[in-house]
Each structure stands twice: as C-alpha cells, then as structure tokens.
Design a protein around this motif. Structure first.
Motif, PDB file in Angstrom:
ATOM      1  N   ASP A  50       0.839  -1.182   0.000  1.00 51.83           N
ATOM      2  CA  ASP A  50       0.000   0.000   0.000  1.00 51.83           C
ATOM      3  C   ASP A  50       0.886   1.248   0.000  1.00 51.83           C
ATOM      4  O   ASP A  50       1.219   1.798   1.044  1.00 51.83           O
ATOM      5  CB  ASP A  50      -0.915  -0.008   1.233  1.00 51.83           C
ATOM      6  N   ILE A  51       1.250   1.703  -1.183  1.00 53.78           N
ATOM      7  CA  ILE A  51       2.156   2.843  -1.323  1.00 53.78           C
ATOM      8  C   ILE A  51       1.474   4.139  -0.882  1.00 53.78           C
ATOM      9  O   ILE A  51       2.092   5.029  -0.331  1.00 53.78           O
ATOM     10  CB  ILE A  51       2.677   2.949  -2.779  1.00 53.78           C
ATOM     11  N   ASN A  52       0.180   4.289  -1.138  1.00 56.11           N
ATOM     12  CA  ASN A  52      -0.562   5.499  -0.767  1.00 56.11           C
ATOM     13  C   ASN A  52      -0.789   5.594   0.735  1.00 56.11           C
ATOM     14  O   ASN A  52      -1.186   6.633   1.238  1.00 56.11           O
ATOM     15  CB  ASN A  52      -1.912   5.547  -1.474  1.00 56.11           C
ATOM     16  N   ASP A  53      -0.560   4.532   1.450  1.00 50.39           N
ATOM     17  CA  ASP A  53      -0.700   4.476   2.904  1.00 50.39           C
ATOM     18  C   ASP A  53      -2.099   4.906   3.330  1.00 50.39           C
ATOM     19  O   ASP A  53      -2.309   5.961   3.931  1.00 50.39           O
ATOM     20  CB  ASP A  53       0.374   5.331   3.576  1.00 50.39           C
ATOM     21  N   GLU A  54      -3.072   4.071   3.000  1.00 49.34           N
ATOM     22  CA  GLU A  54      -4.475   4.339   3.258  1.00 49.34           C
ATOM     23  C   GLU A  54      -4.745   4.529   4.747  1.00 49.34           C
ATOM     24  O   GLU A  54      -5.541   5.382   5.125  1.00 49.34           O
ATOM     25  CB  GLU A  54      -5.325   3.188   2.704  1.00 49.34           C
ATOM     26  N   LEU A  55      -4.066   3.777   5.597  1.00 49.02           N
ATOM     27  CA  LEU A  55      -4.275   3.925   7.042  1.00 49.02           C
ATOM     28  C   LEU A  55      -3.844   5.310   7.532  1.00 49.02           C
ATOM     29  O   LEU A  55      -4.535   5.944   8.341  1.00 49.02           O
ATOM     30  CB  LEU A  55      -3.498   2.846   7.809  1.00 49.02           C
ATOM     31  N   LEU A  56      -2.700   5.753   7.023  1.00 50.18           N
ATOM     32  CA  LEU A  56      -2.216   7.079   7.406  1.00 50.18           C
ATOM     33  C   LEU A  56      -3.192   8.156   6.936  1.00 50.18           C
ATOM     34  O   LEU A  56      -3.511   9.091   7.673  1.00 50.18           O
ATOM     35  CB  LEU A  56      -0.814   7.320   6.826  1.00 50.18           C
ATOM     36  N   ARG A  57      -3.659   8.023   5.705  1.00 55.70           N
ATOM     37  CA  ARG A  57      -4.614   8.988   5.171  1.00 55.70           C
ATOM     38  C   ARG A  57      -5.893   8.997   6.007  1.00 55.70           C
ATOM     39  O   ARG A  57      -6.420  10.063   6.344  1.00 55.70           O
ATOM     40  CB  ARG A  57      -4.943   8.645   3.715  1.00 55.70           C
ATOM     41  N   LYS A  58      -6.387   7.819   6.391  1.00 57.10           N
ATOM     42  CA  LYS A  58      -7.596   7.745   7.217  1.00 57.10           C
ATOM     43  C   LYS A  58      -7.358   8.380   8.589  1.00 57.10           C
ATOM     44  O   LYS A  58      -8.222   9.085   9.121  1.00 57.10           O
ATOM     45  CB  LYS A  58      -8.033   6.284   7.387  1.00 57.10           C
TER      46      LYS A  58
END
Length: 183
Positions: A50-58
């Motif tokens: 997950d390069i976009n780092d969905e957890l960080l974004r959330k």
C-alpha cells in the motif's frame, strides 16, 4: 542467554543495490535497516504494497475531522458569545459617547462660560474694592488736612481774640478758606 539463529534471504542484485543505497543514506548497515523495516511493518500493521498508505490517510482525515469539530464547538461555545458580548460593549460605549456629546459637552461648555463670567465679575469686584479703599484713604487724608486747617484756625483765632483786630480775623478766615479750597 539468547541463542541467535541466523537465517538467510535471497534477493535480486537490483534489490541489493537499493538496500545498499538506503542503508548508506541512513548511515546503518544493511542488516540493521532490514530489521528496522520488518519491525516498522510489524508494529504499524501497514501493508508494504500500500504505497498510498491508506491507514495514514484515514488517520489524518479522522484527526482533521476531530480538529474541525473541536473548532466548531469552540466557535459556538466561546467565540460567538464573546463576539456578541464585545458587540454589546461596543454599542454601549457608542451610546455613552453619544450621551456625552449630546448632554454633557454642552453642559460643560455652559459651566465654563459661567466660570468665565464669574471670574470677570470677581475682577470687576476687585477693581471696585480697590477704588473704595482709594477713596477711603483719600477721605482719611482729607479729614487729616481739614483737621489741621481747623486747628490752625482755632489757634489763630484765639491769638487774635485777645487783640480784637478785625483785619487779622478776616485774614485768618481768608487763609482758612484758601486752604479748604486747595483740598
């Protein structure tokens, strides 16, 4: 004492070059960098794919929403009432200034005029009192001079009475009249 078991991992030379550059950049050896990467993904639970780092974004969106809602609550509970209070204070100050301009300033000016008039009257009264003192002083001096003339007349008359000379009496009367006229 913990026994270390060494394991080996095989990877391509391109991956080895990337690991070499990364370890050089971080100032650590390749084994330490590899161990820290594994520990990082293990602790955070992030997926390396997950390069976009969905957890960080959330997490960022969640924190942003919390900050926005906190700001809105502060605005509603503190800032809006504070602004309303400041507006009412400002309005009250404007009413006070208006009252002072309409009522107090003319009254103050009227009081100043009355004080000026009173000061002028005091000045005139001072002049009048000075004139009265001058007249009293003149009257006192006049009384003294008249008293001297009268004493002179009485003395001269007594001197002449013994001799009964009418010419001398007339001279004395004339001299006294002259002295009184000179006053």
């Amino acid at each position: 004492m913990k026994i270390l078991k060494n394991k080996t991992i095989r990877f391509t030379s391109d991956l080895d070059q990337k690991l070499e550059k990364l370890s050089h950049k971080l100032g650590r050896n390749k084994l330490m960098v590899f161990g820290q990467m594994v520990e990082y993904f293990y602790r955070t639970g992030k997926d390396p794919l997950d390069i976009n780092d969905e957890l960080l974004r959330k997490a960022i969106v969640k924190n942003h929403d919390a900050y926005v809602s906190f700001t809105r609550v502060q605005e509603k509970d503190l800032l809006i009432p504070m602004k309303n209070s400041m507006d009412s204070v400002f309005e009250g100050q404007q009413n006070i200034v208006k009252f002072l301009r309409e009522k107090q300033v003319p009254e103050i000016q009227q009081l100043k005029q009355l004080q000026l008039n009173q000061a002028n009257k005091f000045s005139e009264t001072d002049k009048l009192i000075h004139n009265i003192y001058q007249l009293l002083d003149d009257k006192y001096k006049l009384k003294n001079k008249f008293s001297l003339i009268l004493e002179n007349y009485i003395k001269g008359r007594e001197e002449i009475s013994g001799a009964f000379r009418s010419k001398s009496k007339e001279e004395l009367v004339e001299r006294c009249r002259q002295m009184v006229n000179e006053l």
